[in-house]
Design a protein around this motif. Structure first.
Motif, PDB file in Angstrom:
ATOM      1  N   LYS A 157       0.822  -1.214   0.000  1.00 44.87           N
ATOM      2  CA  LYS A 157       0.000   0.000   0.000  1.00 44.87           C
ATOM      3  C   LYS A 157       0.856   1.263   0.000  1.00 44.87           C
ATOM      4  O   LYS A 157       0.521   2.248  -0.670  1.00 44.87           O
ATOM      5  CB  LYS A 157      -0.949  -0.010   1.197  1.00 44.87           C
ATOM      6  N   ILE A 158       1.963   1.256   0.743  1.00 41.61           N
ATOM      7  CA  ILE A 158       2.866   2.412   0.764  1.00 41.61           C
ATOM      8  C   ILE A 158       3.466   2.630  -0.622  1.00 41.61           C
ATOM      9  O   ILE A 158       3.503   3.756  -1.130  1.00 41.61           O
ATOM     10  CB  ILE A 158       3.975   2.230   1.824  1.00 41.61           C
ATOM     11  N   ALA A 159       3.935   1.539  -1.248  1.00 42.46           N
ATOM     12  CA  ALA A 159       4.531   1.647  -2.585  1.00 42.46           C
ATOM     13  C   ALA A 159       3.518   2.175  -3.594  1.00 42.46           C
ATOM     14  O   ALA A 159       3.841   3.046  -4.412  1.00 42.46           O
ATOM     15  CB  ALA A 159       5.073   0.292  -3.027  1.00 42.46           C
ATOM     16  N   LYS A 160       2.304   1.670  -3.527  1.00 44.59           N
ATOM     17  CA  LYS A 160       1.265   2.138  -4.452  1.00 44.59           C
ATOM     18  C   LYS A 160       0.996   3.631  -4.240  1.00 44.59           C
ATOM     19  O   LYS A 160       0.902   4.400  -5.193  1.00 44.59           O
ATOM     20  CB  LYS A 160      -0.012   1.322  -4.256  1.00 44.59           C
TER      21      LYS A 160
ATOM     22  N   GLY B 294       3.831   5.570  -5.558  1.00 45.18           N
ATOM     23  CA  GLY B 294       4.097   5.345  -6.973  1.00 45.18           C
ATOM     24  C   GLY B 294       5.457   4.722  -7.224  1.00 45.18           C
ATOM     25  O   GLY B 294       6.102   4.993  -8.232  1.00 45.18           O
ATOM     26  N   THR B 295       5.913   3.892  -6.285  1.00 52.06           N
ATOM     27  CA  THR B 295       7.202   3.223  -6.411  1.00 52.06           C
ATOM     28  C   THR B 295       6.980   1.726  -6.595  1.00 52.06           C
ATOM     29  O   THR B 295       5.921   1.202  -6.253  1.00 52.06           O
ATOM     30  CB  THR B 295       8.069   3.464  -5.153  1.00 52.06           C
ATOM     31  N   PRO B 296       7.993   1.029  -7.141  1.00 53.72           N
ATOM     32  CA  PRO B 296       7.825  -0.414  -7.352  1.00 53.72           C
ATOM     33  C   PRO B 296       7.689  -1.205  -6.059  1.00 53.72           C
ATOM     34  O   PRO B 296       7.043  -2.251  -6.026  1.00 53.72           O
ATOM     35  CB  PRO B 296       9.100  -0.845  -8.083  1.00 53.72           C
ATOM     36  N   ASP B 297       8.286  -0.705  -4.981  1.00 54.38           N
ATOM     37  CA  ASP B 297       8.243  -1.433  -3.712  1.00 54.38           C
ATOM     38  C   ASP B 297       8.561  -0.474  -2.575  1.00 54.38           C
ATOM     39  O   ASP B 297       8.925   0.674  -2.800  1.00 54.38           O
ATOM     40  CB  ASP B 297       9.263  -2.578  -3.730  1.00 54.38           C
TER      41      ASP B 297
END
Length: 107
Positions: A71-74, A77-80
């Protein structure tokens, strides 16, 4: 000065007769006593216990760690992303991994 009309743990207090937000409290958002949060906490405790209580590499990773990282990555907007469940582990791993000898760190 706190006049005793509210709990010291409350989100607001009275200083010199004026109501102010109590940022010195762990309850500055006023969420202590919220039934939905209490129920969620009880469910989490029943399912997971008190948690890993330390670095995941030593104590293990559970599904909520992976879900939160996703959820943090989403959101970012990062891959992970990497979530540390033990704050001091950040100091001993992330900072040395990304900083060089000449860098200045302000924390």
């Amino acid at each position: 000065m706190f006049n005793g009309s509210e709990s010291a743990a409350g989100p607001h207090t009275i200083v010199d007769g004026k109501e102010v937000v109590n940022f010195a409290s762990a309850n500055y958002l006023g969420l202590i006593g919220n039934e939905k949060i209490i129920d969620s906490c009880i469910s989490s405790l029943e399912k997971y216990g008190v948690g890993s209580c330390g670095p995941r590499g030593f104590y293990g990773t559970i599904d909520v760690h992976l879900d939160c990282e996703s959820k943090i990555a989403k959101f970012l907007g990062t891959p992970d992303s990497i979530l540390y469940s033990y704050g001091i582990s950040t100091i001993f791993s992330v900072i040395p991994a990304f900083c060089k000898k000449e860098d200045i760190i302000v924390a």
